[in-house]
Design a protein around this motif. Structure first.
Motif, PDB file in Angstrom:
ATOM      1  N   LEU A 329       0.817  -1.206   0.000  1.00 44.61           N
ATOM      2  CA  LEU A 329       0.000   0.000   0.000  1.00 44.61           C
ATOM      3  C   LEU A 329       0.858   1.266   0.000  1.00 44.61           C
ATOM      4  O   LEU A 329       0.400   2.343   0.374  1.00 44.61           O
ATOM      5  CB  LEU A 329      -0.938   0.014   1.213  1.00 44.61           C
ATOM      6  N   GLU A 330       2.099   1.128  -0.435  1.00 49.06           N
ATOM      7  CA  GLU A 330       2.989   2.281  -0.438  1.00 49.06           C
ATOM      8  C   GLU A 330       2.458   3.365  -1.368  1.00 49.06           C
ATOM      9  O   GLU A 330       2.034   3.099  -2.498  1.00 49.06           O
ATOM     10  CB  GLU A 330       4.384   1.851  -0.898  1.00 49.06           C
ATOM     11  N   GLY A 331       2.481   4.597  -0.903  1.00 51.87           N
ATOM     12  CA  GLY A 331       2.056   5.719  -1.712  1.00 51.87           C
ATOM     13  C   GLY A 331       3.225   6.338  -2.458  1.00 51.87           C
ATOM     14  O   GLY A 331       4.345   6.401  -1.944  1.00 51.87           O
ATOM     15  N   PHE A 332       2.963   6.784  -3.691  1.00 51.46           N
ATOM     16  CA  PHE A 332       3.978   7.440  -4.507  1.00 51.46           C
ATOM     17  C   PHE A 332       3.639   8.913  -4.652  1.00 51.46           C
ATOM     18  O   PHE A 332       2.537   9.361  -4.319  1.00 51.46           O
ATOM     19  CB  PHE A 332       4.082   6.784  -5.881  1.00 51.46           C
ATOM     20  N   GLU A 333       4.603   9.671  -5.201  1.00 50.31           N
ATOM     21  CA  GLU A 333       4.378  11.101  -5.384  1.00 50.31           C
ATOM     22  C   GLU A 333       3.487  11.394  -6.598  1.00 50.31           C
ATOM     23  O   GLU A 333       2.965  12.495  -6.752  1.00 50.31           O
ATOM     24  CB  GLU A 333       5.711  11.849  -5.535  1.00 50.31           C
ATOM     25  N   ALA A 334       3.286  10.399  -7.461  1.00 50.43           N
ATOM     26  CA  ALA A 334       2.452  10.589  -8.645  1.00 50.43           C
ATOM     27  C   ALA A 334       1.897   9.232  -9.068  1.00 50.43           C
ATOM     28  O   ALA A 334       2.259   8.186  -8.519  1.00 50.43           O
ATOM     29  CB  ALA A 334       3.261  11.227  -9.780  1.00 50.43           C
ATOM     30  N   GLY A 335       0.995   9.263 -10.057  1.00 50.98           N
ATOM     31  CA  GLY A 335       0.395   8.017 -10.524  1.00 50.98           C
ATOM     32  C   GLY A 335      -0.777   7.599  -9.658  1.00 50.98           C
ATOM     33  O   GLY A 335      -1.188   8.304  -8.726  1.00 50.98           O
ATOM     34  N   LEU A 336      -1.331   6.427  -9.945  1.00 54.93           N
ATOM     35  CA  LEU A 336      -2.504   5.937  -9.224  1.00 54.93           C
ATOM     36  C   LEU A 336      -2.233   5.740  -7.740  1.00 54.93           C
ATOM     37  O   LEU A 336      -3.130   5.863  -6.907  1.00 54.93           O
ATOM     38  CB  LEU A 336      -2.990   4.627  -9.862  1.00 54.93           C
ATOM     39  N   SER A 337      -1.004   5.445  -7.369  1.00 52.04           N
ATOM     40  CA  SER A 337      -0.656   5.259  -5.956  1.00 52.04           C
ATOM     41  C   SER A 337      -0.384   6.575  -5.248  1.00 52.04           C
ATOM     42  O   SER A 337       0.022   6.585  -4.080  1.00 52.04           O
ATOM     43  CB  SER A 337       0.573   4.352  -5.821  1.00 52.04           C
ATOM     44  N   GLY A 338      -0.620   7.681  -5.900  1.00 56.40           N
ATOM     45  CA  GLY A 338      -0.462   8.984  -5.272  1.00 56.40           C
ATOM     46  C   GLY A 338      -1.746   9.413  -4.599  1.00 56.40           C
ATOM     47  O   GLY A 338      -2.654   8.629  -4.350  1.00 56.40           O
ATOM     48  N   GLY A 339      -1.838  10.690  -4.330  1.00 54.96           N
ATOM     49  CA  GLY A 339      -3.066  11.225  -3.741  1.00 54.96           C
ATOM     50  C   GLY A 339      -3.077  11.160  -2.231  1.00 54.96           C
ATOM     51  O   GLY A 339      -2.502  10.273  -1.616  1.00 54.96           O
ATOM     52  N   GLU A 340      -3.728  12.105  -1.645  1.00 55.15           N
ATOM     53  CA  GLU A 340      -3.967  12.166  -0.200  1.00 55.15           C
ATOM     54  C   GLU A 340      -5.353  12.766  -0.003  1.00 55.15           C
ATOM     55  O   GLU A 340      -5.732  13.686  -0.716  1.00 55.15           O
ATOM     56  CB  GLU A 340      -2.921  13.033   0.503  1.00 55.15           C
ATOM     57  N   ARG A 341      -6.190  12.298   0.949  1.00 57.67           N
ATOM     58  CA  ARG A 341      -5.796  11.259   1.875  1.00 57.67           C
ATOM     59  C   ARG A 341      -6.332   9.903   1.462  1.00 57.67           C
ATOM     60  O   ARG A 341      -7.307   9.822   0.731  1.00 57.67           O
ATOM     61  CB  ARG A 341      -6.252  11.614   3.295  1.00 57.67           C
ATOM     62  N   TRP A 342      -5.694   8.834   1.939  1.00 61.06           N
ATOM     63  CA  TRP A 342      -6.172   7.474   1.726  1.00 61.06           C
ATOM     64  C   TRP A 342      -7.101   7.139   2.900  1.00 61.06           C
ATOM     65  O   TRP A 342      -6.679   7.126   4.056  1.00 61.06           O
ATOM     66  CB  TRP A 342      -5.007   6.497   1.678  1.00 61.06           C
ATOM     67  N   PHE A 343      -8.343   6.851   2.596  1.00 61.71           N
ATOM     68  CA  PHE A 343      -9.312   6.680   3.670  1.00 61.71           C
ATOM     69  C   PHE A 343      -9.116   5.390   4.463  1.00 61.71           C
ATOM     70  O   PHE A 343      -9.649   5.247   5.568  1.00 61.71           O
ATOM     71  CB  PHE A 343     -10.738   6.781   3.119  1.00 61.71           C
ATOM     72  N   CYS A 344      -8.331   4.458   3.950  1.00 62.96           N
ATOM     73  CA  CYS A 344      -8.007   3.269   4.746  1.00 62.96           C
ATOM     74  C   CYS A 344      -7.185   3.624   5.971  1.00 62.96           C
ATOM     75  O   CYS A 344      -7.095   2.836   6.919  1.00 62.96           O
ATOM     76  CB  CYS A 344      -7.276   2.236   3.895  1.00 62.96           C
ATOM     77  N   ASP A 345      -6.580   4.816   5.985  1.00 67.79           N
ATOM     78  CA  ASP A 345      -5.793   5.267   7.136  1.00 67.79           C
ATOM     79  C   ASP A 345      -6.664   5.855   8.247  1.00 67.79           C
ATOM     80  O   ASP A 345      -6.142   6.265   9.288  1.00 67.79           O
ATOM     81  CB  ASP A 345      -4.793   6.350   6.704  1.00 67.79           C
ATOM     82  N   TYR A 346      -8.001   5.889   8.041  1.00 71.13           N
ATOM     83  CA  TYR A 346      -8.877   6.563   8.985  1.00 71.13           C
ATOM     84  C   TYR A 346     -10.019   5.671   9.483  1.00 71.13           C
ATOM     85  O   TYR A 346     -10.953   6.164  10.116  1.00 71.13           O
ATOM     86  CB  TYR A 346      -9.448   7.828   8.343  1.00 71.13           C
ATOM     87  N   GLY A 347      -9.924   4.386   9.206  1.00 69.23           N
ATOM     88  CA  GLY A 347     -10.966   3.473   9.653  1.00 69.23           C
ATOM     89  C   GLY A 347     -10.490   2.043   9.546  1.00 69.23           C
ATOM     90  O   GLY A 347      -9.296   1.777   9.383  1.00 69.23           O
ATOM     91  N   ILE A 348     -11.436   1.115   9.612  1.00 71.56           N
ATOM     92  CA  ILE A 348     -11.076  -0.302   9.635  1.00 71.56           C
ATOM     93  C   ILE A 348     -11.196  -0.975   8.286  1.00 71.56           C
ATOM     94  O   ILE A 348     -10.790  -2.128   8.125  1.00 71.56           O
ATOM     95  CB  ILE A 348     -11.940  -1.062  10.668  1.00 71.56           C
ATOM     96  N   ASP A 349     -11.743  -0.285   7.275  1.00 77.03           N
ATOM     97  CA  ASP A 349     -11.957  -0.894   5.964  1.00 77.03           C
ATOM     98  C   ASP A 349     -10.881  -0.454   4.983  1.00 77.03           C
ATOM     99  O   ASP A 349     -10.591   0.733   4.853  1.00 77.03           O
ATOM    100  CB  ASP A 349     -13.326  -0.489   5.397  1.00 77.03           C
ATOM    101  N   LEU A 350     -10.345  -1.446   4.259  1.00 80.45           N
ATOM    102  CA  LEU A 350      -9.490  -1.154   3.123  1.00 80.45           C
ATOM    103  C   LEU A 350     -10.321  -1.135   1.840  1.00 80.45           C
ATOM    104  O   LEU A 350     -10.164  -0.269   0.992  1.00 80.45           O
ATOM    105  CB  LEU A 350      -8.363  -2.186   3.012  1.00 80.45           C
ATOM    106  N   SER A 351     -11.222  -2.093   1.718  1.00 79.82           N
ATOM    107  CA  SER A 351     -12.140  -2.126   0.577  1.00 79.82           C
ATOM    108  C   SER A 351     -13.409  -1.363   0.948  1.00 79.82           C
ATOM    109  O   SER A 351     -14.119  -1.727   1.884  1.00 79.82           O
ATOM    110  CB  SER A 351     -12.483  -3.575   0.207  1.00 79.82           C
ATOM    111  N   ARG A 352     -13.699  -0.294   0.217  1.00 81.11           N
ATOM    112  CA  ARG A 352     -14.812   0.597   0.560  1.00 81.11           C
ATOM    113  C   ARG A 352     -15.509   1.043  -0.715  1.00 81.11           C
ATOM    114  O   ARG A 352     -14.870   1.419  -1.686  1.00 81.11           O
ATOM    115  CB  ARG A 352     -14.295   1.839   1.302  1.00 81.11           C
TER     116      ARG A 352
END
Length: 482
Positions: A329-352
């Motif tokens: 789940l590593e985030g990158f500075e660009a591309g699909l793995s970029g972006g903030e915030r990742w909502f999985c960091d704020y609750g118990i669900d990864l799949s939402r």
């Protein structure tokens, strides 16, 4: 890719695409027409008892005309809350905009756990709009969840991590205590148990006219501190599930602030009085001072199930309670793995799923003022029912504070006879495909309860329902349980 080439692909063994997209297009148009007809004619579709053989009817592998099966075997056996005379429990009525959101959501099939795509931005927008309506300062955080029950767990876990940060690695928490009124929703008890505190850690404070007794709260906190406990959170109720009462949230905030205790507000439906006209808006004054709020869009914002929100005043504390990023789940500075915030960091669900889409569509289609008017109207309808109850010789068992009216049909009977009669009236009306009341207990009596969270209800529905109740109450056979 063309529809024809897709159709050819559908002929392959094991394909999960339609064999003929043109046929599927026609089926979808037919199904959409059926769905729209049911929404337009919601008054004609109250709850009805499902047949005894429904499990076998739904048996997997039966195949057949799926549109016909959906319209004839599935849609008739709904829970009833789309009907304008459904006032049981606190269930929202659903909106036409949900159809749009459901179609687009199914096509996009977004996972809103993280990454850089539009659904994340939409959830940001919905959370920020709600933050402003609740009066929380900029910098607050939130995450959309299944409902207030899950939101409560997230909020109290955040409180727990603030109180004892090392618990995330070491566990424990036996000395923590949580305080709530004695008529608080059972989601609070479940949350306390799920967080490993045990329900004995939940201190139920007496209520006076529906409000938590603040002096009793202060005394209980002092006693617990003297006994070596660590007060974790005070839970204020904005709209109690049984009678619709509100705690004095400003008074609770004063207590929490003076003693550095987390203030959580259970605002499952009552938080939305922030949109209503006075005097109902003022019921939730002080909610802006909470450390966390749990609320539902699928109740008094009328959107389809499910859609709740955990709103946390401090984003850093919220993230600290849940964030964990393994390598995949590593985030990158660009591309699909970029972006903030990742909502999985704020609750118990990864799949939402993209729950925000339903809220966004509703607000864009109807506008905020329409919801404010509907919520205000529901409060006025509860007051109307209260007037009709009394003018028909029945009795309120609690004052109507917001959108809930609780009453007994024959106050001249003994408590046991009243309870029996009220239960039977509720069941009889439901089985006859009439108004849906739920029940609750007040002063040892099982009472009829109407919760107005239905945008389709009009005053004439209430007049008819009370006439129906009165007619059944005058039937002596029911009073004898026959």
């Amino acid at each position: 890719m063309t529809e024809q080439s897709n159709a050819r692909g559908g002929e392959c063994a094991g394909s999960l695409e339609p064999a003929d997209w043109q046929v599927f297009r026609k089926q979808m148009h037919d199904l959409l027409d059926h769905c729209l007809d049911r929404m337009v004619n919601a008054t004609e579709h109250p709850w009805q008892s499902p047949p005894d053989n429904l499990i076998s009817v739904y048996g997997i592998g039966r195949g057949g005309d799926l549109v016909a099966r959906l319209t004839e075997q599935v849609m008739p056996y709904h829970s009833g809350n789309t009907h304008p005379q459904f006032w049981g429990w606190v269930q929202g009525s659903g909106l036409p905009s949900d159809l749009m959101a459901g179609l687009v959501g199914a096509v996009m099939n977004a996972n809103v756990g993280g990454r850089d795509h539009g659904a994340n931005a939409m959830e940001h927008a919905v959370i920020d709009w709600t933050r402003r309506k609740m009066g929380m300062r900029p910098g607050a955080s939130g995450v959309l969840v299944t409902g207030t029950s899950q939101a409560t767990v997230i909020a109290l876990q955040t409180a727990k991590m603030r109180a004892v940060p090392e618990m995330r690695s070491k566990g424990g928490g036996a000395s923590l205590t949580v305080y709530a009124g004695d008529r608080v929703h059972n989601a609070i008890r479940k949350a306390v148990e799920l967080l490993g505190l045990g329900h004995n850690a939940l201190r139920l404070i007496p209520t006076d006219h529906g409000k938590m007794d603040v002096q009793a709260l202060v005394q209980q906190i002092a006693q617990d501190c003297a006994d070596g406990f660590l007060p974790l959170a005070i839970v204020g109720t904005a709209g109690s599930v049984d009678i619709g009462s509100f705690d004095d949230l400003n008074a609770l905030a004063d207590v929490a602030q003076a003693r550095n205790i987390w203030l959580h507000v259970d605002g499952a439906f009552g938080a939305w009085t922030r949109l209503a006209d006075d005097p109902w808006r003022s019921l939730s004054d002080g909610i802006e001072r909470a450390d966390s709020i749990a609320l539902d869009f699928h109740k008094w914002m009328y959107v389809g199930y499910d859609c709740g929100l955990a709103l946390i005043a401090n984003e850093a504390e919220h993230r600290a309670a849940f964030a964990v990023r393994p390598p995949y789940l590593e985030g990158f500075e660009a591309g699909l793995s970029g972006g903030e915030r990742w909502f999985c960091d704020y609750g118990i669900d990864l799949s939402r799923s993209n729950r925000a889409l339903k809220v966004w569509c509703a607000l864009e289609m109807f506008g905020e003022d329409a919801f404010a008017a509907a919520i205000t109207r529901n409060c006025a309808q509860a007051a109307l029912m209260a007037d009709l109850v009394q003018s028909h010789g029945m009795a309120l068992v609690a004052p109507v504070v917001s959108n809930i009216c609780v009453f007994t049909a024959r106050p001249d009977l003994s408590p046991q006879e009243q309870s029996s009669l009220n239960r039977q009236i509720a069941i009889k009306l439901q089985l006859d495909r009439g108004p849906v009341f739920s029940t609750t207990h007040v002063s040892g009596i099982t009472c009829l309860r109407a919760a107005f969270a239905n945008h389709r209800t009009r005053d004439h529905h209430i007049h008819t329902a009370i006439q129906n109740v009165k007619a059944l109450a005058e039937n002596g056979l029911l009073a004898n349980g026959e």
